[in-house]
Design a protein around this motif. Structure first.
Motif, PDB file in Angstrom:
ATOM      1  N   GLU A 156       1.129  -1.366   0.046  1.00  6.63           N
ATOM      2  CA  GLU A 156      -0.103   0.131  -0.253  1.00  6.63           C
ATOM      3  C   GLU A 156       1.094   0.997  -0.100  1.00  6.63           C
ATOM      4  OE1 GLU A 156      -3.286   2.382   2.750  1.00  6.63           O
ATOM      5  OE2 GLU A 156      -2.735   0.280   3.304  1.00  6.63           O
ATOM      6  N   PHE A 157       1.835   1.410   0.718  1.00  2.00           N
ATOM      7  CA  PHE A 157       2.786   2.216   1.119  1.00  2.00           C
ATOM      8  C   PHE A 157       3.527   2.788  -0.422  1.00  2.00           C
ATOM      9  CE2 PHE A 157       6.796   4.019   3.356  1.00  2.00           C
ATOM     10  CZ  PHE A 157       6.605   5.355   2.914  1.00  2.00           C
ATOM     11  N   LEU A 158       4.069   1.530  -1.311  1.00  2.00           N
ATOM     12  CA  LEU A 158       4.680   2.000  -2.531  1.00  2.00           C
ATOM     13  C   LEU A 158       3.731   2.382  -3.636  1.00  2.00           C
ATOM     14  CD1 LEU A 158       7.015  -1.079  -2.382  1.00  2.00           C
ATOM     15  CD2 LEU A 158       7.642   1.304  -2.034  1.00  2.00           C
ATOM     16  N   ASP A 159       2.470   1.914  -3.390  1.00  2.00           N
ATOM     17  CA  ASP A 159       1.395   2.247  -4.344  1.00  2.00           C
ATOM     18  C   ASP A 159       0.960   3.638  -4.142  1.00  2.00           C
ATOM     19  OD1 ASP A 159       1.038  -0.178  -5.372  1.00  2.00           O
ATOM     20  OD2 ASP A 159      -0.707  -1.136  -4.020  1.00  2.00           O
ATOM     21  N   ILE A 160       1.107   4.122  -2.867  1.00  2.00           N
ATOM     22  CA  ILE A 160       0.789   5.496  -2.934  1.00  2.00           C
ATOM     23  C   ILE A 160       1.812   6.396  -3.345  1.00  2.00           C
ATOM     24  CG2 ILE A 160       0.753   7.590  -0.824  1.00  2.00           C
ATOM     25  CD1 ILE A 160      -0.794   5.368   0.934  1.00  2.00           C
ATOM     26  N   LEU A 161       3.083   6.233  -3.013  1.00  2.00           N
ATOM     27  CA  LEU A 161       4.177   6.746  -3.655  1.00  2.00           C
ATOM     28  C   LEU A 161       4.428   6.781  -5.261  1.00  2.00           C
ATOM     29  CD1 LEU A 161       7.115   5.666  -1.218  1.00  2.00           C
ATOM     30  CD2 LEU A 161       5.617   7.862  -1.002  1.00  2.00           C
ATOM     31  N   GLU A 162       3.880   5.638  -5.763  1.00  2.00           N
ATOM     32  CA  GLU A 162       3.831   5.336  -7.085  1.00  2.00           C
ATOM     33  C   GLU A 162       2.824   6.371  -7.856  1.00  2.00           C
ATOM     34  OE1 GLU A 162       3.638   1.858 -10.695  1.00  2.00           O
ATOM     35  OE2 GLU A 162       3.158   1.537  -8.443  1.00  2.00           O
ATOM     36  N   ASP A 163       1.911   6.352  -7.095  1.00  2.00           N
ATOM     37  CA  ASP A 163       0.533   7.096  -7.581  1.00  2.00           C
ATOM     38  C   ASP A 163       1.058   8.675  -7.774  1.00  2.00           C
ATOM     39  OD1 ASP A 163      -0.939   5.343  -8.203  1.00  2.00           O
ATOM     40  OD2 ASP A 163      -2.089   5.281  -6.250  1.00  2.00           O
ATOM     41  N   LYS A 164       1.829   9.190  -6.591  1.00  2.00           N
ATOM     42  CA  LYS A 164       2.272  10.574  -6.536  1.00  2.00           C
ATOM     43  C   LYS A 164       3.147  10.956  -7.767  1.00  2.00           C
ATOM     44  CE  LYS A 164       1.705  11.346  -1.504  1.00  2.00           C
ATOM     45  NZ  LYS A 164       0.649  12.243  -1.512  1.00  2.00           N
ATOM     46  N   LEU A 165       4.202   9.831  -8.124  1.00  2.00           N
ATOM     47  CA  LEU A 165       4.993  10.177  -9.097  1.00  2.00           C
ATOM     48  C   LEU A 165       4.460  10.373 -10.336  1.00  2.00           C
ATOM     49  CD1 LEU A 165       8.114   8.022  -7.889  1.00  2.00           C
ATOM     50  CD2 LEU A 165       7.914  10.429  -7.863  1.00  2.00           C
ATOM     51  N   LYS A 166       3.374   9.323 -10.614  1.00  2.00           N
ATOM     52  CA  LYS A 166       2.707   9.325 -11.796  1.00  2.00           C
ATOM     53  C   LYS A 166       1.758  10.494 -12.031  1.00  2.00           C
ATOM     54  CE  LYS A 166       1.977   4.300 -12.471  1.00  2.00           C
ATOM     55  NZ  LYS A 166       1.037   3.180 -12.440  1.00  2.00           N
TER      56      LYS A 166
END
Length: 265
Positions: A20-30
């Motif tokens: 979940e943590f990495l998904d949040i960070l990935e969404d921010k970068l996208k």
């Protein structure tokens, strides 16, 4: 990430809910959004240049939305990582300091006072005794732990699982009764009070093996729970455990013949 991009979210053994943590960070970068300051940029190159110049290739420690992903925030109820790290280190006595201690010092009047407090299931209120804590939850939150235990006939281990279940639901801002997910703790409390959902759901929901494990490492409330399972003081229970010896039945045996015994010897 740490080797190739100079970016690290922390030690692996201090992380939970990593997907979940990495998904949040990935969404921010996208979304071309800075991870640290959360500003949005027109393109990826501008974002990359911004994060490099401002040294924003890191998590903002002041952003409490990330606290749920770090184990340190679960070490002690009511304390996040800042409060835990602000606590003074325990001073280990040196041999020189120990040599000054009088061996004949009288410790007979010493009383232990750990100061450990148990926290409310629904807010940050704490109390040293379980009676004060139960009174608070009954008056402020309309939740009677003793009545719940007696009415449902909960044994010690079921009490543990129920408390761990409520702790986890409140920590995740999820209603303990209807499972509705809210935005924050304030919204959760308003919802449960308005809908009268500060109540225990069906036993199948929380009487599960996973709730043997506490949400917080040092949950003092679990240590203060009464254990009535071994309190069998009634006369009926005592009588039911009495073992009455029986007379050994008389059995005819050839060994009762003295001549036979004499030949055997």
């Amino acid at each position: 990430m740490a080797h190739d991009h100079g970016f690290s979210v922390g030690q692996p053994d201090n992380l939970v809910f990593t997907n979940e943590f990495l998904d949040i960070l990935e969404d921010k970068l996208k979304n071309i959004q800075c991870i640290y300051c959360e500003k949005t940029f027109k393109d990826r190159l501008t974002l990359k240049d911004h994060m490099r110049k401002k040294q924003h290739k890191r998590i903002n420690p002041k952003n409490t939305s990330y606290d749920k992903f770090y184990v340190i925030n679960y070490l002690e109820l009511g304390k996040n990582w800042e409060k835990v790290q602000a606590e003074p280190e325990y001073d280990v006595p040196t041999p020189d300091s120990l040599s000054d201690v009088d061996d004949q010092e009288d410790w007979s009047d010493w009383e232990e006072n750990t100061g450990a407090s148990a926290y409310c299931l629904f807010c940050d209120f704490s109390a040293v005794t379980i009676d004060n804590l139960e009174s608070h939850m009954k008056e402020i939150h309309s939740f009677d732990l003793i009545t719940t235990k007696d009415s449902l006939g909960l044994n010690f281990y079921q009490q543990v699982k129920l408390i761990n279940y409520i702790r986890r639901q409140v920590h995740q801002n999820t209603c303990m009764f209807c499972q509705e997910k809210l935005m924050d703790r304030v919204s959760l409390m308003e919802h449960m009070q308005r809908e009268k959902h500060i109540d225990v759901p069906c036993i199948d929901v929380w009487d599960q093996p996973q709730y043997f494990f506490p949400t917080y490492e040092n949950d003092i409330l679990l240590c203060l729970l009464p254990d009535d399972d071994n309190d069998n003081t009634g006369d009926d229970s005592k009588m039911s455990n009495i073992v009455v010896p029986e007379d050994t039945p008389h059995v005819d045996s050839i060994l009762q013949d003295s001549q036979v015994r004499q030949e055997l010897s």
